[in-house]
Scaffold this motif. Sequence first.
Motif, PDB file in Angstrom:
ATOM      1  N   ALA A  43       0.388   7.950  -0.694  1.00  0.00           N
ATOM      2  CA  ALA A  43       0.116   8.879  -1.794  1.00  0.00           C
ATOM      3  C   ALA A  43       1.044   8.521  -2.947  1.00  0.00           C
ATOM      4  CB  ALA A  43       0.359  10.317  -1.342  1.00  0.00           C
ATOM      5  N   LYS A  44       0.782   9.101  -4.099  1.00  0.00           N
ATOM      6  CA  LYS A  44       1.682   8.871  -5.229  1.00  0.00           C
ATOM      7  C   LYS A  44       3.078   9.326  -4.848  1.00  0.00           C
ATOM      8  CE  LYS A  44      -1.530   9.221  -9.068  1.00  0.00           C
ATOM      9  NZ  LYS A  44      -1.850   9.910 -10.311  1.00  0.00           N
ATOM     10  N   ASN A  45       4.057   8.632  -5.377  1.00  0.00           N
ATOM     11  CA  ASN A  45       5.465   8.975  -5.163  1.00  0.00           C
ATOM     12  C   ASN A  45       5.896   8.904  -3.705  1.00  0.00           C
ATOM     13  OD1 ASN A  45       5.747   9.479  -7.958  1.00  0.00           O
ATOM     14  ND2 ASN A  45       4.907  11.528  -7.653  1.00  0.00           N
ATOM     15  N   THR A  46       5.223   8.073  -2.907  1.00  0.00           N
ATOM     16  CA  THR A  46       5.687   7.828  -1.538  1.00  0.00           C
ATOM     17  C   THR A  46       6.082   6.362  -1.427  1.00  0.00           C
ATOM     18  OG1 THR A  46       3.458   7.341  -0.713  1.00  0.00           O
ATOM     19  CG2 THR A  46       4.238   9.622  -0.499  1.00  0.00           C
TER      20      THR A  46
ATOM     21  N   TRP B  51       0.848  -1.191   0.000  1.00  0.00           N
ATOM     22  CA  TRP B  51       0.000   0.000   0.000  1.00  0.00           C
ATOM     23  C   TRP B  51       0.881   1.237   0.000  1.00  0.00           C
ATOM     24  CZ3 TRP B  51      -0.462   3.848   3.780  1.00  0.00           C
ATOM     25  CH2 TRP B  51      -1.540   4.714   3.626  1.00  0.00           C
ATOM     26  N   GLN B  52       0.385   2.313  -0.616  1.00  0.00           N
ATOM     27  CA  GLN B  52       1.063   3.600  -0.616  1.00  0.00           C
ATOM     28  C   GLN B  52       0.145   4.663  -0.039  1.00  0.00           C
ATOM     29  OE1 GLN B  52       2.127   3.908  -4.878  1.00  0.00           O
ATOM     30  NE2 GLN B  52       4.055   4.746  -4.084  1.00  0.00           N
TER      31      GLN B  52
ATOM     32  N   SER C 160      -4.690   7.809   3.976  1.00  0.00           N
ATOM     33  CA  SER C 160      -4.552   7.803   2.535  1.00  0.00           C
ATOM     34  C   SER C 160      -4.720   9.205   1.967  1.00  0.00           C
ATOM     35  CB  SER C 160      -5.593   6.874   1.908  1.00  0.00           C
ATOM     36  OG  SER C 160      -5.486   6.913   0.504  1.00  0.00           O
TER      37      SER C 160
ATOM     38  N   THR D 223       6.275   2.537  -0.768  1.00  0.00           N
ATOM     39  CA  THR D 223       5.306   1.450  -0.791  1.00  0.00           C
ATOM     40  C   THR D 223       5.577   0.584   0.430  1.00  0.00           C
ATOM     41  OG1 THR D 223       5.162   1.455  -3.196  1.00  0.00           O
ATOM     42  CG2 THR D 223       4.447  -0.551  -2.069  1.00  0.00           C
TER      43      THR D 223
ATOM     44  N   HIS E 164      -4.728   9.546  -1.620  1.00  0.00           N
ATOM     45  CA  HIS E 164      -4.956   9.311  -3.059  1.00  0.00           C
ATOM     46  C   HIS E 164      -6.176  10.077  -3.498  1.00  0.00           C
ATOM     47  CE1 HIS E 164      -1.947   6.357  -4.160  1.00  0.00           C
ATOM     48  NE2 HIS E 164      -2.068   5.862  -2.942  1.00  0.00           N
TER      49      HIS E 164
END
Length: 153
Positions: free
Chosen positions: A106-109, A103-104, A151, A111, A153
């Motif tokens: 946010a984008k570009n963080t 799971w991430q 989250s 994993t 996202h």
Amino acid sequence: MRRRRGVPIQLILVSVGAILIVILFFSMFRSSPEEDAKEIVHSFYKFEQDADFGSSWELFHPLMQERFEKADYIQQRNHVFVGHFGTDTFKYTVEEVEHLKSWQMAKNTKTFQDVYKVPITQTYKSAYGTFTIHQDVFVVNENGNWTILWSYH
């Protein structure tokens, strides 16, 4: 001359029984990762209920702590929930925990692996009526410490 026989069956059964009891005893006191995740979420929201936002902030993962300076988090949470909503506490429920392989936040963080998704529901009775917030909280074990993420996202 008597030949000595092997170990009596009673001794073997008692030994096996004792080993099983010890294993059962230790497994009763060992919690699962899902239970640990649920417990950290309970701790977080108990602090939030008591308006102890500094202690709840301490349970955030370092990525969340980077997102919110501690003093800002304390001030904003108090301002929004107590100031704007006109409520000084809330009730909450914690739903069933779901294990996610990755799971991430946010984008570009980063994993994360082995993440636990914990849905929560907060219910506020405010000057503006009763309202409910549903949020998924994500819990990871980082270096032996359970921490909370949200989250983005």
